[in-house]
Enzyme design. Structure first.
Site, PDB file in Angstrom:
ATOM      1  N   ASP A  93     -11.360  -4.272   2.527  1.00  0.00           N
ATOM      2  CA  ASP A  93     -12.536  -2.857   2.864  1.00  0.00           C
ATOM      3  C   ASP A  93     -13.515  -2.843   2.372  1.00  0.00           C
ATOM      4  O   ASP A  93     -14.661  -2.136   3.475  1.00  0.00           O
ATOM      5  CB  ASP A  93     -11.968  -1.918   0.778  1.00  0.00           C
ATOM      6  N   CYS A  99       1.367  -0.918   0.131  1.00  0.00           N
ATOM      7  CA  CYS A  99       0.020   0.383  -0.139  1.00  0.00           C
ATOM      8  C   CYS A  99       0.743   1.498   0.314  1.00  0.00           C
ATOM      9  O   CYS A  99       0.578   2.007   0.242  1.00  0.00           O
ATOM     10  CB  CYS A  99      -0.902  -0.237   1.433  1.00  0.00           C
ATOM     11  N   ASP A 157      -9.810   1.004   7.312  1.00  0.00           N
ATOM     12  CA  ASP A 157      -9.286   0.374   7.704  1.00  0.00           C
ATOM     13  C   ASP A 157      -7.345   1.034   7.340  1.00  0.00           C
ATOM     14  O   ASP A 157      -7.208   2.217   6.568  1.00  0.00           O
ATOM     15  CB  ASP A 157      -8.998  -1.078   7.042  1.00  0.00           C
ATOM     16  N   SER A 169      -5.670 -10.029 -16.678  1.00  0.00           N
ATOM     17  CA  SER A 169      -4.454  -9.945 -16.154  1.00  0.00           C
ATOM     18  C   SER A 169      -4.166  -9.680 -17.811  1.00  0.00           C
ATOM     19  O   SER A 169      -4.342  -9.349 -18.605  1.00  0.00           O
ATOM     20  CB  SER A 169      -4.417 -11.592 -16.331  1.00  0.00           C
ATOM     21  N   ASP A 226     -14.071   7.584   1.613  1.00  0.00           N
ATOM     22  CA  ASP A 226     -13.848   6.089   2.161  1.00  0.00           C
ATOM     23  C   ASP A 226     -13.384   5.220   1.386  1.00  0.00           C
ATOM     24  O   ASP A 226     -12.794   4.793   0.169  1.00  0.00           O
ATOM     25  CB  ASP A 226     -15.629   5.601   2.581  1.00  0.00           C
TER      26      ASP A 226
HETATM   27 CO    CO Z   1      -9.465   0.751   3.369  1.00  0.00          CO
HETATM   28 CO    CO Z   2      -8.694   0.174  -0.518  1.00  0.00          CO
END
Ligand code: CO
Ligand code: CO
Length: 324
Positions: free
Chosen positions: A86, A13, A219, A136, A45
């Site tokens: 998520d 991330c 998260d 892909s 969000d």
């Molecule tokens: Co998130």
């Molecule tokens: Co996300």
């Protein structure tokens, strides 16, 4: 063949587009929306939510990134747990996912991709989420993740704009995977505690939060605890106070920070929130709190039995974030 993480220009991330930059890009694209779109682009969000009828909302999200660990199977598991997260972060239940794959087919063997996908399948199965096909492409940099669709009760969502002053803040996974992944990429050292944390689903945490009556959560991923908490507090019109000593960390995280394994993403996270932050702790502590997570835990407005309280929310004061 080189180590898998050597093909990644960034990590997990932490390879997100920086938060401030992203907000500039989508500015002006929000606004006119149908009321059935319960959660859209406005407050950034975790997922989009559309109301279907009184009892059902569809939750949809996508997440993919470059290798965060050298083990292909673990990378697959981490990417899947992160993509599913998520949906949990909105109070939903994942129903079906499709794979998103970028693969340098001239450089990396296809057997390795099978391992990545096997990891994704195993985690999706654990989540009782079907996997359909996917998409892909041939890509110089390997990438893997999923687009996930789930359902939720529209009256019981975990939004990032519904937090209220007076509530405690709960964090359901320790921090530190950012610095540990960064060390792994540099040195090849393996950190099983980080892998175990990243492959763990946020399902139980989400169910426990709903059970406890929570209405706001997000998260903790690439923008770090400080970045995601800033977004939640800003969207909810409150001030968030973190008790730094109450925040849990994975073993080795503090050492990795001292040894210099701080990602550029983590520094950008801290720079982004700094104008809105009042802190009584040193820079090292702030960098740990801003550590860019991959497949991190839930940050919940409210107490969730079984997980540590790391601070609380107050009526909006002169800063949106406070760390003491
Ligand atoms: Co998130
Ligand atoms: Co996300």
């Amino acid at each position: 063949m080189n180590r898998l993480t050597s093909y990644a220009h960034g990590g997990g991330c932490a390879c997100k587009i920086p938060p401030g930059e992203l907000e500039e890009i989508v500015r002006g694209l929000t606004g006119v929306v149908d009321p059935a779109l319960l959660v859209g682009l406005d407050d950034g969000d975790d997922a989009a939510v559309v109301q279907i009828d009184e009892r059902t909302a569809v939750v949809t999200t996508a997440d993919f990134f470059t290798p965060v660990v050298d083990d292909a199977y673990d990378w697959g598991r981490i990417a899947a747990a992160n993509a599913l997260s998520d949906v949990y972060a909105m109070g939903g239940r994942p129903i079906v996912a499709v794979n998103l794959v970028g693969w340098p087919r001239d450089v990396l063997p296809k057997e390795l991709l099978t391992e990545v996908l096997r990891g994704g399948f195993d985690v999706a199965r654990e989540a009782a989420c079907h996997i359909g096909g996917g998409h892909s492409i041939d890509d110089p940099e390997p990438k893997y993740g999923m687009a996930v669709t789930g359902i939720a009760d529209p009256q019981r969502l975990l939004r990032n704009d519904a937090a209220q002053a007076g509530l405690p803040l709960t964090l359901t996974k320790p921090l530190g995977v950012g610095v540990l992944n960064n060390r792994h990429k540099s040195t090849g050292e393996v950190f099983p505690q980080a892998v175990a944390s990243m492959v763990a689903l946020n399902r139980e945490a989400s169910e426990a939060a709903l059970e406890a009556g929570a209405r706001a959560a997000t998260d903790v991923t690439g923008f770090g605890l400080l970045g995601h908490l800033y977004k939640l507090a800003r969207a909810s019109g409150v001030t968030a106070v973190i008790d730094a000593a109450a925040v849990p960390y994975l073993d080795g995280a503090r050492d990795a920070l001292r040894d210099g394994y701080v990602s550029g993403g983590t520094k950008r996270n801290l720079d982004w929130v700094l104008p809105h932050l009042r802190a009584d702790v040193d820079d090292e502590e702030l960098l740990l709190l801003a550590d860019a997570q991959t497949s991190g835990g839930l940050l919940v407005a409210g107490e969730v039995p079984g997980y540590p309280v790391i601070g609380h929310l107050e009526v909006r004061g002169d800063a949106i974030l406070r760390v003491r």
